[in-house]
Design a protein around this motif. Structure first.
Motif, PDB file in Angstrom:
ATOM      1  N   GLU A  71       0.832  -1.212   0.000  1.00 32.44           N
ATOM      2  CA  GLU A  71       0.000   0.000   0.000  1.00 32.44           C
ATOM      3  C   GLU A  71       0.867   1.264   0.000  1.00 32.44           C
ATOM      4  O   GLU A  71       0.561   2.231  -0.698  1.00 32.44           O
ATOM      5  N   LEU A  72       1.944   1.254   0.785  1.00 30.81           N
ATOM      6  CA  LEU A  72       2.858   2.394   0.789  1.00 30.81           C
ATOM      7  C   LEU A  72       3.504   2.571  -0.582  1.00 30.81           C
ATOM      8  O   LEU A  72       3.659   3.695  -1.067  1.00 30.81           O
ATOM      9  N   CYS A  73       3.851   1.467  -1.226  1.00 23.77           N
ATOM     10  CA  CYS A  73       4.429   1.540  -2.578  1.00 23.77           C
ATOM     11  C   CYS A  73       3.420   2.129  -3.559  1.00 23.77           C
ATOM     12  O   CYS A  73       3.784   2.925  -4.427  1.00 23.77           O
ATOM     13  N   ARG A  74       2.168   1.752  -3.437  1.00 21.01           N
ATOM     14  CA  ARG A  74       1.147   2.285  -4.345  1.00 21.01           C
ATOM     15  C   ARG A  74       0.971   3.787  -4.162  1.00 21.01           C
ATOM     16  O   ARG A  74       0.779   4.513  -5.131  1.00 21.01           O
ATOM     17  N   ILE A  75       1.000   4.250  -2.903  1.00 21.82           N
ATOM     18  CA  ILE A  75       0.892   5.691  -2.656  1.00 21.82           C
ATOM     19  C   ILE A  75       2.015   6.423  -3.385  1.00 21.82           C
ATOM     20  O   ILE A  75       1.811   7.484  -3.964  1.00 21.82           O
ATOM     21  N   GLN A  76       3.197   5.838  -3.389  1.00 27.67           N
ATOM     22  CA  GLN A  76       4.352   6.452  -4.050  1.00 27.67           C
ATOM     23  C   GLN A  76       4.421   6.091  -5.536  1.00 27.67           C
ATOM     24  O   GLN A  76       5.405   6.403  -6.194  1.00 27.67           O
ATOM     25  N   THR A  77       3.406   5.438  -6.059  1.00 27.31           N
ATOM     26  CA  THR A  77       3.262   5.026  -7.464  1.00 27.31           C
ATOM     27  C   THR A  77       4.391   4.133  -7.955  1.00 27.31           C
ATOM     28  O   THR A  77       4.731   4.134  -9.139  1.00 27.31           O
ATOM     29  N   PHE A  78       4.983   3.338  -7.056  1.00 27.19           N
ATOM     30  CA  PHE A  78       5.947   2.334  -7.487  1.00 27.19           C
ATOM     31  C   PHE A  78       5.177   1.184  -8.116  1.00 27.19           C
ATOM     32  O   PHE A  78       4.060   0.877  -7.697  1.00 27.19           O
ATOM     33  N   PRO A  79       5.766   0.520  -9.094  1.00 26.53           N
ATOM     34  CA  PRO A  79       5.074  -0.614  -9.719  1.00 26.53           C
ATOM     35  C   PRO A  79       4.823  -1.733  -8.707  1.00 26.53           C
ATOM     36  O   PRO A  79       5.598  -1.920  -7.770  1.00 26.53           O
ATOM     37  N   ASP A  80       3.728  -2.466  -8.906  1.00 20.49           N
ATOM     38  CA  ASP A  80       3.431  -3.616  -8.044  1.00 20.49           C
ATOM     39  C   ASP A  80       4.566  -4.625  -8.113  1.00 20.49           C
ATOM     40  O   ASP A  80       5.240  -4.756  -9.130  1.00 20.49           O
ATOM     41  N   GLY A  81       4.773  -5.327  -7.019  1.00 22.84           N
ATOM     42  CA  GLY A  81       5.779  -6.384  -6.988  1.00 22.84           C
ATOM     43  C   GLY A  81       7.145  -5.949  -6.521  1.00 22.84           C
ATOM     44  O   GLY A  81       8.084  -6.748  -6.499  1.00 22.84           O
ATOM     45  N   LEU A  82       7.298  -4.691  -6.114  1.00 30.72           N
ATOM     46  CA  LEU A  82       8.586  -4.212  -5.625  1.00 30.72           C
ATOM     47  C   LEU A  82       8.961  -4.980  -4.358  1.00 30.72           C
ATOM     48  O   LEU A  82       8.122  -5.193  -3.482  1.00 30.72           O
ATOM     49  N   VAL A  83      10.212  -5.390  -4.250  1.00 30.25           N
ATOM     50  CA  VAL A  83      10.700  -6.123  -3.084  1.00 30.25           C
ATOM     51  C   VAL A  83      11.921  -5.388  -2.543  1.00 30.25           C
ATOM     52  O   VAL A  83      12.792  -4.983  -3.300  1.00 30.25           O
ATOM     53  N   VAL A  84      11.970  -5.227  -1.227  1.00 30.02           N
ATOM     54  CA  VAL A  84      13.149  -4.646  -0.577  1.00 30.02           C
ATOM     55  C   VAL A  84      13.584  -5.594   0.528  1.00 30.02           C
ATOM     56  O   VAL A  84      12.755  -6.239   1.162  1.00 30.02           O
ATOM     57  N   GLY A  85      14.865  -5.679   0.738  1.00 29.64           N
ATOM     58  CA  GLY A  85      15.402  -6.588   1.742  1.00 29.64           C
ATOM     59  C   GLY A  85      15.761  -5.875   3.026  1.00 29.64           C
ATOM     60  O   GLY A  85      16.936  -5.780   3.370  1.00 29.64           O
ATOM     61  N   CYS A  86      14.759  -5.339   3.721  1.00 28.23           N
ATOM     62  CA  CYS A  86      15.013  -4.646   4.984  1.00 28.23           C
ATOM     63  C   CYS A  86      13.755  -4.711   5.845  1.00 28.23           C
ATOM     64  O   CYS A  86      12.701  -5.148   5.393  1.00 28.23           O
ATOM     65  N   GLY A  87      13.853  -4.247   7.065  1.00 23.72           N
ATOM     66  CA  GLY A  87      12.726  -4.249   7.984  1.00 23.72           C
ATOM     67  C   GLY A  87      11.770  -3.097   7.721  1.00 23.72           C
ATOM     68  O   GLY A  87      12.020  -2.219   6.889  1.00 23.72           O
ATOM     69  N   ARG A  88      10.669  -3.084   8.466  1.00 25.44           N
ATOM     70  CA  ARG A  88       9.606  -2.097   8.262  1.00 25.44           C
ATOM     71  C   ARG A  88      10.098  -0.668   8.447  1.00 25.44           C
ATOM     72  O   ARG A  88       9.770   0.212   7.656  1.00 25.44           O
ATOM     73  N   THR A  89      10.869  -0.406   9.476  1.00 26.01           N
ATOM     74  CA  THR A  89      11.322   0.959   9.747  1.00 26.01           C
ATOM     75  C   THR A  89      12.179   1.486   8.601  1.00 26.01           C
ATOM     76  O   THR A  89      11.954   2.599   8.109  1.00 26.01           O
ATOM     77  N   GLU A  90      13.136   0.701   8.161  1.00 29.46           N
ATOM     78  CA  GLU A  90      14.006   1.123   7.067  1.00 29.46           C
ATOM     79  C   GLU A  90      13.218   1.245   5.760  1.00 29.46           C
ATOM     80  O   GLU A  90      13.417   2.175   4.984  1.00 29.46           O
ATOM     81  N   MET A  91      12.292   0.307   5.533  1.00 28.26           N
ATOM     82  CA  MET A  91      11.473   0.348   4.317  1.00 28.26           C
ATOM     83  C   MET A  91      10.632   1.615   4.279  1.00 28.26           C
ATOM     84  O   MET A  91      10.567   2.299   3.276  1.00 28.26           O
ATOM     85  N   GLN A  92      10.017   1.967   5.405  1.00 29.70           N
ATOM     86  CA  GLN A  92       9.185   3.165   5.419  1.00 29.70           C
ATOM     87  C   GLN A  92      10.041   4.422   5.308  1.00 29.70           C
ATOM     88  O   GLN A  92       9.631   5.394   4.693  1.00 29.70           O
ATOM     89  N   ARG A  93      11.229   4.392   5.868  1.00 26.77           N
ATOM     90  CA  ARG A  93      12.132   5.538   5.726  1.00 26.77           C
ATOM     91  C   ARG A  93      12.459   5.758   4.252  1.00 26.77           C
ATOM     92  O   ARG A  93      12.405   6.872   3.744  1.00 26.77           O
ATOM     93  N   MET A  94      12.773   4.663   3.541  1.00 28.03           N
ATOM     94  CA  MET A  94      13.095   4.781   2.113  1.00 28.03           C
ATOM     95  C   MET A  94      11.891   5.282   1.318  1.00 28.03           C
ATOM     96  O   MET A  94      12.022   6.180   0.482  1.00 28.03           O
ATOM     97  N   LEU A  95      10.708   4.730   1.567  1.00 25.85           N
ATOM     98  CA  LEU A  95       9.518   5.149   0.825  1.00 25.85           C
ATOM     99  C   LEU A  95       9.108   6.577   1.170  1.00 25.85           C
ATOM    100  O   LEU A  95       8.666   7.332   0.310  1.00 25.85           O
ATOM    101  N   GLY A  96       9.242   6.958   2.433  1.00 25.39           N
ATOM    102  CA  GLY A  96       8.896   8.317   2.837  1.00 25.39           C
ATOM    103  C   GLY A  96       9.821   9.362   2.239  1.00 25.39           C
ATOM    104  O   GLY A  96       9.421  10.502   2.001  1.00 25.39           O
ATOM    105  N   ASN A  97      11.062   8.990   1.982  1.00 23.75           N
ATOM    106  CA  ASN A  97      12.029   9.916   1.384  1.00 23.75           C
ATOM    107  C   ASN A  97      12.045   9.856  -0.146  1.00 23.75           C
ATOM    108  O   ASN A  97      12.718  10.661  -0.784  1.00 23.75           O
ATOM    109  N   ALA A  98      11.329   8.912  -0.717  1.00 29.41           N
ATOM    110  CA  ALA A  98      11.361   8.708  -2.169  1.00 29.41           C
ATOM    111  C   ALA A  98      10.492   9.730  -2.902  1.00 29.41           C
ATOM    112  O   ALA A  98       9.504  10.226  -2.373  1.00 29.41           O
ATOM    113  N   VAL A  99      10.876  10.005  -4.123  1.00 36.30           N
ATOM    114  CA  VAL A  99      10.046  10.794  -5.028  1.00 36.30           C
ATOM    115  C   VAL A  99       9.118   9.816  -5.735  1.00 36.30           C
ATOM    116  O   VAL A  99       9.568   8.774  -6.209  1.00 36.30           O
TER     117      VAL A  99
END
Length: 173
Positions: A71-99
């Motif tokens: 859902e966070l990826c969709r808000i940031q309009t990343f394509p479905d199926g994106l995978v990241v190898g980190c925990g929730r805190t780091e993942m949200q930090r990356m998505l929150g800072n992403a364009v």
């Protein structure tokens, strides 16, 4: 957090529970960050994904839960199926800072069109489709009894909520 969040309608935040909102006066007007108990609406665009969320910092899903990675990826309009190898805190930090990816797609198309004078074919690939089958908002739950002690008169933030220039314009007109 989850139980108090259920007492806030979709598309609102803690300001619902102030003397200027529609709920019970649990908080002072503008005494918290705008993202405190911030709940998404099914009918409105999302607010910004916070890069450093706390336990009560949204946006939260309208079903009173944290948003999933997808859902966070969709808000940031990343394509479905994106995978990241980190925990929730780091993942949200990356998505929150992403364009958002959609912004990059729009800029790329305009660069192609305006600077390279090359044709742009087809529609935007990352633009989500408009939904027409949006369900009605969920009913708001009552405030849990453990928060009854917060009901009362609370001081509002002493500021006007306006910057110096806005205040200056008011005094000169």
């Amino acid at each position: 957090m989850g139980r108090s969040l259920a007492s806030i309608p979709e598309g609102h935040n803690y300001l619902w529970h102030t003397d200027r909102g529609g709920g019970q006066p649990l908080f002072g007007w503008r005494t918290r960050y705008w993202s405190f108990l911030l709940k998404l609406s099914k009918r409105l665009p999302s607010w910004t994904v916070q890069a450093q969320p706390g336990s009560a910092i949204g946006p939260f899903h309208w079903e009173n839960r944290r948003l999933s990675f997808a859902e966070l990826c969709r808000i940031q309009t990343f394509p479905d199926g994106l995978v990241v190898g980190c925990g929730r805190t780091e993942m949200q930090r990356m998505l929150g800072n992403a364009v958002p990816s959609l912004i990059a797609e729009i800029l790329g198309r305009e660069i192609r069109h305006q600077l390279l004078d090359a044709p742009v074919n087809g529609g935007l690939k990352l633009l989500p489709p408009r939904r027409t089958d949006v369900p009605a908002p969920a009913k708001v739950a009552p405030i849990p009894s453990k928060y009854f002690s917060l009901i009362g008169v609370h001081e509002a933030h002493p500021g006007t909520g306006k910057g110096r220039q806005a205040v200056l314009r008011e005094t000169t007109t």
